[in-house]
Scaffold this active site. Structure first.
Site, PDB file in Angstrom:
ATOM      1  N   GLU A 142       0.743   3.488   1.836  1.00 31.38           N
ATOM      2  CA  GLU A 142       0.960   4.126   3.134  1.00 31.38           C
ATOM      3  C   GLU A 142       2.514   3.416   3.977  1.00 31.38           C
ATOM      4  O   GLU A 142       3.522   4.089   4.226  1.00 31.38           O
ATOM      5  CB  GLU A 142       0.738   3.856   3.744  1.00 31.38           C
ATOM      6  CG  GLU A 142      -1.027   4.747   3.822  1.00 31.38           C
ATOM      7  CD  GLU A 142      -2.107   4.359   2.937  1.00 31.38           C
ATOM      8  OE1 GLU A 142      -3.006   4.428   3.479  1.00 31.38           O
ATOM      9  OE2 GLU A 142      -1.935   3.093   2.301  1.00 31.38           O
ATOM     10  N   CYS A 159      -2.543  -0.621   6.721  1.00 30.95           N
ATOM     11  CA  CYS A 159      -1.234   1.149   7.930  1.00 30.95           C
ATOM     12  C   CYS A 159      -1.668   1.165   8.335  1.00 30.95           C
ATOM     13  O   CYS A 159      -0.883   1.970   9.038  1.00 30.95           O
ATOM     14  CB  CYS A 159      -1.536   2.086   6.299  1.00 30.95           C
ATOM     15  SG  CYS A 159      -1.767   0.732   4.697  1.00 30.95           S
ATOM     16  N   HIS A 179       0.661  -0.904   0.105  1.00 32.18           N
ATOM     17  CA  HIS A 179       0.194   0.354   0.312  1.00 32.18           C
ATOM     18  C   HIS A 179       0.809   1.301  -0.423  1.00 32.18           C
ATOM     19  O   HIS A 179       1.707   1.057   0.352  1.00 32.18           O
ATOM     20  CB  HIS A 179      -1.016  -0.151   0.859  1.00 32.18           C
ATOM     21  CG  HIS A 179      -1.733  -1.145   1.224  1.00 32.18           C
ATOM     22  ND1 HIS A 179      -3.525  -1.174   2.269  1.00 32.18           N
ATOM     23  CD2 HIS A 179      -2.394  -2.201   0.722  1.00 32.18           C
ATOM     24  CE1 HIS A 179      -3.768  -1.905   1.537  1.00 32.18           C
ATOM     25  NE2 HIS A 179      -3.268  -2.814   0.799  1.00 32.18           N
ATOM     26  N   CYS A 207      -6.139   1.374   5.901  1.00 33.23           N
ATOM     27  CA  CYS A 207      -6.965   0.891   6.487  1.00 33.23           C
ATOM     28  C   CYS A 207      -6.291   0.493   7.904  1.00 33.23           C
ATOM     29  O   CYS A 207      -5.649   0.453   8.221  1.00 33.23           O
ATOM     30  CB  CYS A 207      -6.110  -0.751   5.082  1.00 33.23           C
ATOM     31  SG  CYS A 207      -4.602  -1.288   5.320  1.00 33.23           S
TER      32      CYS A 207
END
Length: 169
Positions: free
Chosen positions: A76, A107, A74, A104
């Site tokens: 992040e 993260c 992801h 999410c």
């Protein structure tokens, strides 16, 4: 060489400049949106992130889960790794992350451990965002700012998923 200090209400100009950010949150969120557009072009879910330290972008990232065949890739997560490498530190104290979509749970937990000062996000994620479960997942000192450039962040995601639906039909 001569240094001149200007006193303003008991504080000198250098101190005021250190305390007040040079750029507004919208400036850095626009940079995160640039990253999200890169993901969009790569047919990744268009989420982008930048990490800022002392008004400088030290890390840029976008979702790369398809490219890397890695569900943890992801924006992040990639940005945290990049910023940690740049600073040579595992904790990102004094840093802010700007991300186009609410993080999410995975993260958010990583952001907790990285101990960033601020999380600034654009669009909320009612299905997968960390706030649907528990906001206390973040580090106690982390400030959260939501809704910065929410509309363009949400529009990019909406367009991405509309395109995917069109390809399936």
């Amino acid at each position: 060489m001569m240094l001149i200090f200007v006193i303003i209400g008991g504080a000198n100009l250098a101190t005021l400049c250190m305390e007040r950010p040079l750029f507004p949150d919208e400036y850095f969120m626009k940079e995160a949106l640039k990253e999200a557009r890169k993901a969009f072009e790569m047919e990744e879910v268009p989420v982008g992130a930048v990490i800022v330290n002392q008004d400088r972008i030290i890390a840029r990232a976008y979702n790369m889960t398809r490219q890397l065949q890695d569900v943890t890739a992801h924006a992040e997560m990639i940005a945290i790794t990049s910023a940690s490498n740049y600073l040579g530190a595992k904790y990102l104290e004094g840093c802010s992350i700007y991300v186009t979509l609410e993080p999410c749970v995975m993260c958010a937990a990583a952001l907790k451990w990285a101990q960033l000062d601020r999380i600034v996000f654009g669009a909320p994620d009612p299905r997968e965002g960390y706030t649907r479960l528990n906001q206390s997942i973040l580090h106690v000192k982390t400030e959260v700012v939501a809704g910065i450039l929410e509309e363009p962040s949400a529009q990019l995601l909406k367009q991405f998923f509309l395109n995917r639906r069109d390809l399936k039909n």
